[in-house]
Design a protein around this motif. Sequence first.
Motif, PDB file in Angstrom:
ATOM      1  N   MET A 251       0.808  -1.199   0.046  1.00  0.00           N
ATOM      2  CA  MET A 251      -0.091   0.072   0.033  1.00  0.00           C
ATOM      3  C   MET A 251       0.938   1.369  -0.037  1.00  0.00           C
TER       4      MET A 251
ATOM      5  N   VAL B 295       1.329   6.749   1.880  1.00  0.00           N
ATOM      6  CA  VAL B 295       0.859   8.160   1.621  1.00  0.00           C
ATOM      7  C   VAL B 295      -0.613   7.933   2.042  1.00  0.00           C
ATOM      8  N   HIS B 296      -1.200   7.229   1.425  1.00  0.00           N
ATOM      9  CA  HIS B 296      -2.610   6.991   1.486  1.00  0.00           C
ATOM     10  C   HIS B 296      -3.112   6.754   3.072  1.00  0.00           C
TER      11      HIS B 296
ATOM     12  N   GLU C 177      -1.431   7.577   5.525  1.00  0.00           N
ATOM     13  CA  GLU C 177      -1.207   8.750   6.225  1.00  0.00           C
ATOM     14  C   GLU C 177      -2.434   9.731   6.027  1.00  0.00           C
ATOM     15  N   VAL C 178      -2.817   9.808   5.045  1.00  0.00           N
ATOM     16  CA  VAL C 178      -3.857  10.779   4.628  1.00  0.00           C
ATOM     17  C   VAL C 178      -4.960  10.434   5.383  1.00  0.00           C
ATOM     18  N   ALA C 179      -5.423   9.146   5.308  1.00  0.00           N
ATOM     19  CA  ALA C 179      -6.634   8.762   5.854  1.00  0.00           C
ATOM     20  C   ALA C 179      -6.394   9.061   7.402  1.00  0.00           C
ATOM     21  N   ARG C 180      -5.335   8.850   7.979  1.00  0.00           N
ATOM     22  CA  ARG C 180      -5.472   8.853   9.540  1.00  0.00           C
ATOM     23  C   ARG C 180      -5.322  10.249   9.901  1.00  0.00           C
TER      24      ARG C 180
ATOM     25  N   TYR D  80      -7.156  12.665   8.232  1.00  0.00           N
ATOM     26  CA  TYR D  80      -8.486  12.917   8.347  1.00  0.00           C
ATOM     27  C   TYR D  80      -9.278  12.240   9.282  1.00  0.00           C
ATOM     28  N   GLY D  81      -8.685  11.340  10.249  1.00  0.00           N
ATOM     29  CA  GLY D  81      -9.490  10.873  11.126  1.00  0.00           C
ATOM     30  C   GLY D  81      -9.975   9.621  11.303  1.00  0.00           C
ATOM     31  N   ALA D  82      -9.590   8.699  10.281  1.00  0.00           N
ATOM     32  CA  ALA D  82      -9.951   7.234  10.186  1.00  0.00           C
ATOM     33  C   ALA D  82      -9.761   6.513  11.350  1.00  0.00           C
TER      34      ALA D  82
ATOM     35  N   GLN E 239     -12.512   2.206   9.735  1.00  0.00           N
ATOM     36  CA  GLN E 239     -12.599   3.132   8.540  1.00  0.00           C
ATOM     37  C   GLN E 239     -11.531   2.873   7.683  1.00  0.00           C
TER      38      GLN E 239
ATOM     39  N   HIS F 102     -12.174   1.491   4.129  1.00  0.00           N
ATOM     40  CA  HIS F 102     -12.071   2.307   3.060  1.00  0.00           C
ATOM     41  C   HIS F 102     -10.548   2.738   2.416  1.00  0.00           C
ATOM     42  N   VAL F 103      -9.866   2.176   3.259  1.00  0.00           N
ATOM     43  CA  VAL F 103      -8.437   2.461   2.609  1.00  0.00           C
ATOM     44  C   VAL F 103      -7.350   1.119   2.301  1.00  0.00           C
TER      45      VAL F 103
ATOM     46  N   PRO G 156      -9.476  -1.589  -0.239  1.00  0.00           N
ATOM     47  CA  PRO G 156      -9.595  -1.213  -1.651  1.00  0.00           C
ATOM     48  C   PRO G 156      -8.350  -0.800  -2.189  1.00  0.00           C
ATOM     49  N   GLY G 157      -7.246  -0.457  -1.311  1.00  0.00           N
ATOM     50  CA  GLY G 157      -6.030  -0.100  -1.772  1.00  0.00           C
ATOM     51  C   GLY G 157      -5.132  -1.373  -1.990  1.00  0.00           C
TER      52      GLY G 157
ATOM     53  N   LEU H  92       2.381  13.015  11.556  1.00  0.00           N
ATOM     54  CA  LEU H  92       2.549  11.739  10.994  1.00  0.00           C
ATOM     55  C   LEU H  92       3.967  11.060  11.247  1.00  0.00           C
TER      56      LEU H  92
ATOM     57  N   ARG I 240      -5.140  15.886  13.141  1.00  0.00           N
ATOM     58  CA  ARG I 240      -6.213  15.776  12.512  1.00  0.00           C
ATOM     59  C   ARG I 240      -6.297  17.440  11.600  1.00  0.00           C
ATOM     60  N   SER I 241      -5.735  17.316  10.758  1.00  0.00           N
ATOM     61  CA  SER I 241      -5.680  18.604   9.868  1.00  0.00           C
ATOM     62  C   SER I 241      -6.060  18.400   8.409  1.00  0.00           C
TER      63      SER I 241
ATOM     64  N   LEU J 184      -4.971  18.105   5.276  1.00  0.00           N
ATOM     65  CA  LEU J 184      -3.641  17.764   4.813  1.00  0.00           C
ATOM     66  C   LEU J 184      -3.557  17.637   3.482  1.00  0.00           C
TER      67      LEU J 184
ATOM     68  N   PHE K 162      -7.106   9.257  -3.658  1.00  0.00           N
ATOM     69  CA  PHE K 162      -7.173   7.866  -3.383  1.00  0.00           C
ATOM     70  C   PHE K 162      -7.715   7.139  -4.851  1.00  0.00           C
TER      71      PHE K 162
ATOM     72  N   TRP L 113      -9.020   4.703  -5.856  1.00  0.00           N
ATOM     73  CA  TRP L 113      -9.981   3.843  -5.861  1.00  0.00           C
ATOM     74  C   TRP L 113     -11.214   4.665  -5.500  1.00  0.00           C
ATOM     75  N   MET L 114     -11.293   5.795  -5.718  1.00  0.00           N
ATOM     76  CA  MET L 114     -12.573   6.754  -5.292  1.00  0.00           C
ATOM     77  C   MET L 114     -12.555   7.498  -6.484  1.00  0.00           C
TER      78      MET L 114
ATOM     79  N   PHE M  99     -14.544  12.172   1.399  1.00  0.00           N
ATOM     80  CA  PHE M  99     -13.762  11.140   2.216  1.00  0.00           C
ATOM     81  C   PHE M  99     -13.741  11.519   3.689  1.00  0.00           C
TER      82      PHE M  99
ATOM     83  N   LEU N  32     -15.908   9.895   6.904  1.00  0.00           N
ATOM     84  CA  LEU N  32     -15.682   9.426   8.188  1.00  0.00           C
ATOM     85  C   LEU N  32     -16.026  10.035   9.251  1.00  0.00           C
TER      86      LEU N  32
END
Lengths: 271, 272
Positions: free
Chosen positions: A161, A164-165, A167-170, A172-174, A178, A182-183, A186-187, B74, B94-95, B97, B105, B107-108, B116, B120
């Motif tokens: 995987m 970066v995907h 990290e971005v998801a984390r 955004y608060g996954a 989730q 969601h990551v 599919p990833g 991160l 939580r920013s 980013l 992504f 796949w989206m 996204f 969440l």
Amino acid sequence: MSDAPAETRPATAQAAVPVRWSVRFIGVWLAILLALELLVESGVSRSLFLPAPSAVAMSLGRMIADGSLATNLAVTLSRILLGLLCGAGLGVMLGLAMGTSKPLRRVLDPLVAAIHPIPRLAFFPLLIVVLGVGETSKLAAVSLGAFFPMLLNTVAGVRGMNPVHLEVARNYGADRRQMFLHVLLPGSMPLMLTGLRLSANVAFHSTIGVEMVGSRTGMGAMLWLSWQTFRIDHLYAILVVIAAIGIGLATLIRWVTQRSAPWMMDASRTA
Amino acid sequence: MVATSLAGNAARYAPRDRARHFTCEGISQTFTGERGAVDALTDVSLTVEVNEFLCIVGPSGCGKSTLLRIIADLQAPTTGVVRFEGEHAAHRGRSGLVVQEHGTFPWMSAVDNVAFGLKLQGVPAAERRARAMTYLERVGLTTFAHHYPHELSVGMRQRLGIGRAMVGQASLLLMDEPFGALDAQTRRHMQNELLGIWAADRRTVVFVTHDIDEAVLLGDRVVVMSGRPGRVLADIPVPLARPRDFRRDAAQARGIIEDVWRLLEPSSTVVP
Ligand SMILES: Nc1ncnc2c1ncn2[C@@H]1O[C@H](COP(=O)(O)OP(=O)(O)OP(=O)(O)O)[C@@H](O)[C@H]1O
Ligand SMILES: [Mg+2]
């Protein structure tokens, strides 16, 4: 065929040459069959190993008429699909677990590395000893074959995987659920689908192999019987059916791929 | 390119409060790998205020992305801490980013990418779709809502990533060269959108760029970093009135831009 994780680029994941029902495909085959027919009918070829296509077709017709084709085809298809379901199902579950858990990987990696290179069919005698000559040992043999490609490709998919995907998801608060749904899922889907394709192939091959050596039913058994009774036209007819199974299976896998990873299919269509 | 007037309503740029959002205290980062150790950052200290627009410039490889990753939680710095003040401590990690590349992504679809963060948070499907569409429009991708990222150009994907960062209510936007792949005109449009969102929603923005004009055009302050290992060479306030107009304030803007340039020149002796 290698079970090793294939290329990660989704665009090239469909490496096998798919059958296209084009004018060219049908034209080439019609020409070959016609040439064979003429060769045999005219008496130029008297080879026992080369029956006329019309004789093969007739043989196929008889199999359909007496119902032996339907019965044996059903048996073979159910063995392939059930074995694929069990083997690939277990493979994907253990693969996801191994991909996400380092301790599990550290314990199981040596086992996988040692068992995976053994040809699947080599386990069949042992499976018969343990599980008996019935349907269970056959299912186990086919499942075992389907298991490894799925396992290895799923692990590779999760491990490969793009961080970066994640990290971005984390960011955004996954939460863990989730992240998985969601990551991670599919990833790693492109490689999991490659695994499925390889698994389906192995399940198919194993089923025919198992049926040849240890079964009275199924296309593999019919094939073996026709050699033993020296029914060459029969043998060719069964090969045609087996080829059709292969094509059908590949089509099924492509359909599954299309449904579960549309973004990937788009990429390969334009490539 | 010296940017000229930015469209926008002056009233939107109301005076801001001066509370701290977060501080970086003595951040250093050393990467130790098989090919030896790399010092990426040494002793970086910064204070960023609430609703401040901070730009960071510096030579390639000086650790800008690394610093942003550390602020985004991160990555843990080798030494030093990032301290979020008061209510912001709860939103640590939580920013909004925007990563330098490959952040969307694959796949989206575009609209799902933007939605996204909302998904969440459990925003109902219809609402998040509507909100995502609003932001897709702001980044000029309405007609590509149902395309997948691989069907978009690099710049379009970049805009998608920006839309995804903006749609959430994150009080802190961390943007790593978000306009790097855009043409001058699209870049101008995106700068305006960003300034509009920043001013309307009272967000704090940390914005990494290679473009010094852009940094001076957008930022309340420009932090200039040295070559690797990166440290803060200067922290230059940009007192130009908003909306910024480089034609109106030509001399002042030019002065600031020249200051930054001089700091970045390798032979520079002008280290304040
Ligand atoms: N994960 C890592 N492992 C090892 N070294 C790294 C890692 N990430 C970054 N570095 C090193 O840290 C230094 C700073 O990298 P960084 O990506 O922060 O630079 P940058 O200022 O963002 O550069 P650019 O402007 O080109 O994007 C580089 O020398 C890079 O080689
Ligand atoms: Mg960078």
